[in-house]
Write an enzyme that holds these catalytic residues in place. Structure first.
Site, PDB file in Angstrom:
ATOM      1  N   SER A   1     125.853  14.161  33.635  1.00  0.00           N
ATOM      2  CA  SER A   1     125.557  15.694  33.523  1.00  0.00           C
ATOM      3  C   SER A   1     125.656  15.909  32.017  1.00  0.00           C
ATOM      4  CB  SER A   1     126.759  16.575  33.790  1.00  0.00           C
ATOM      5  OG  SER A   1     126.770  17.988  33.880  1.00  0.00           O
TER       6      SER A   1
ATOM      7  N   ASP B   1     121.230   5.948  34.396  1.00  0.00           N
ATOM      8  CA  ASP B   1     121.384   7.158  33.482  1.00  0.00           C
ATOM      9  C   ASP B   1     119.991   7.519  33.410  1.00  0.00           C
ATOM     10  OD1 ASP B   1     121.474   8.928  31.069  1.00  0.00           O
ATOM     11  OD2 ASP B   1     123.467   8.147  30.836  1.00  0.00           O
TER      12      ASP B   1
ATOM     13  N   LYS C   1     121.995  20.803  39.327  1.00  0.00           N
ATOM     14  CA  LYS C   1     121.395  19.587  40.477  1.00  0.00           C
ATOM     15  C   LYS C   1     122.535  18.481  40.222  1.00  0.00           C
ATOM     16  CE  LYS C   1     117.028  18.727  41.221  1.00  0.00           C
ATOM     17  NZ  LYS C   1     115.717  18.497  41.189  1.00  0.00           N
TER      18      LYS C   1
ATOM     19  N   GLY D   1     125.874   7.870  28.136  1.00  0.00           N
ATOM     20  CA  GLY D   1     126.102   9.034  27.220  1.00  0.00           C
ATOM     21  C   GLY D   1     127.300   8.672  26.377  1.00  0.00           C
TER      22      GLY D   1
ATOM     23  N   GLY E   1     121.513  11.475  27.541  1.00  0.00           N
ATOM     24  CA  GLY E   1     121.957  10.064  27.224  1.00  0.00           C
ATOM     25  C   GLY E   1     120.950   9.374  26.416  1.00  0.00           C
TER      26      GLY E   1
ATOM     27  N   TYR F   1     127.468  24.941  34.521  1.00  0.00           N
ATOM     28  CA  TYR F   1     128.196  23.793  34.258  1.00  0.00           C
ATOM     29  C   TYR F   1     129.439  23.990  35.134  1.00  0.00           C
ATOM     30  CZ  TYR F   1     130.635  19.878  31.806  1.00  0.00           C
ATOM     31  OH  TYR F   1     131.054  18.808  31.545  1.00  0.00           O
TER      32      TYR F   1
END
Ligand code: UDP
Length: 324
Positions: A78, A34, A94, A13, A39, A148
């Site tokens: 994330s 990843d 998750k 990312g 990403g 988030y």
């Protein structure tokens, strides 16, 4: 002496890939994990094939294992822009919960340090300004941003639980708005949106009246702060960001001037739960890390705008989807 080795989840990312570069430049071996949901392999393609670098395409919400020793785990996996985590709400919850648990479990079994990428979003729409780490925040758990914000709040709680219950050597960085090369053009954040619109001669989409504020930190400053945090002995969260706070309309004007564009600015409805103000109190980072940002917004934009322009140029005639 054997080299140190770091695992970076989310290392393909925007911020994770800059951390990969930093650790390699400081003679660490780097493993990136990843699932490439948000990403991009392009961010690490210059590292593929180096003997001191490994990449695993894997979802960290599943069981994870890396053979060989690991000295540190940086948990950066994330979705991280409002558009992304609203598109992937369940994956966001998750990775912040199950993914943090898996990464902490691996840190425990390897005896590795663990550093959690947390966020200024834990402060929500703050009622204390600027935000010190002691502030507990004002988050709407069931709003669109809650997936988030609450995932990261849970991740912080889980990190401290592993420290207290299992003695894992943990760190928590609360990252404020960050910009720089390798941001995705269509991640919906203010900077890529404004640059795309400015270059294409379209009106810049300022949400609400544009009086809401943010404080933008160049990624080179951020990763230096994270490096320092890993190397001091503290388990409390530390804000890393640039306290230079500006209203979004003024930020849009700065992008117009950095791109030499004469686009207009057009106001659009303010998204739900969009924080009105945000500015890090970085007293703790100054005190315990001896860190503060060095790159001004003007300088940072001069470094970042050409990168985004080149990405737009490479798209050629492809339609660019800029979320509004
Ligand atoms: N914003 C905007 N126009 C855009 C994208 C974002 O006015 O095209 C605003 C957004 O409403 C917020 C600020 O810019 O107030 C920063 O948004 P961003 O998505 O970059 O990050 P956030 O701090 O909200 O996570």
């Amino acid at each position: 002496m054997s080299r140190s080795r770091v695992l970076i989840t989310g290392g393909a990312g925007f911020i994770g890939s800059h951390l990969a570069d930093l650790f390699l430049s400081r003679d660490w071996d780097v493993v990136v994990m990843d699932n490439l949901l948000t990403g991009d392999l392009k961010n690490i393609e210059h590292l593929i094939g180096k003997p001191e670098f490994q990449f695993f395409k894997q979802d960290v919400t599943e069981y994870i294992h890396v053979s060989g020793k690991i000295d540190a785990i940086l948990h950066f996996a994330s979705p991280a822009s409002p558009i992304d985590y609203q598109e992937y709400p369940i994956q966001t919850l998750k990775v912040g919960s199950l993914g943090t648990h898996k990464a902490l479990g691996l840190a425990r079994s390897c005896g590795a340090k663990f550093l959690l990428a947390s966020t200024s979003e834990v402060y929500g729409d703050p009622q204390i300004h600027p935000q010190p780490e002691s502030y507990w925040g004002n988050v709407n758990p069931i709003g669109v941003r809650g997936v988030y914000d609450e995932a990261k709040r849970f991740a912080e709680a889980m990190t401290l639980a592993y420290h207290r219950a299992h003695g894992v050597d943990t760190r928590i960085v609360r990252i404020f708005n960050t910009y720089g090369s390798r941001m995705r053009l269509n991640d919906g954040r203010a900077l890529p949106n404004f640059v795309c619109q400015a270059i294409r001669g379209e009106a810049l989409t300022v949400y609400g009246d544009g009086a809401q504020t943010r404080s933008f930190c160049h990624v080179s400053d951020l990763i230096e702060g994270i490096w320092k945090l890993l190397h001091v002995d503290t388990h409390d969260p530390v804000n890393i960001g640039n306290p230079n706070e500006i209203p979004i309309t003024e930020f849009a004007r700065k992008v117009l001037s950095a791109t030499g564009s004469s686009s207009a600015i057009k106001n659009h409805p303010l998204p739900e739960d969009d924080p009105q103000v945000r500015q890090p109190d970085i007293s703790r980072a100054r005190e315990i890390l001896g860190w503060e940002p060095a790159v001004s917004l003007e300088e940072g934009l001069r470094m970042t705008v050409p990168y985004l322009e080149e990405k737009i140029r490479q798209l050629g005639n492809e339609t660019l989807s800029v979320p509004e």
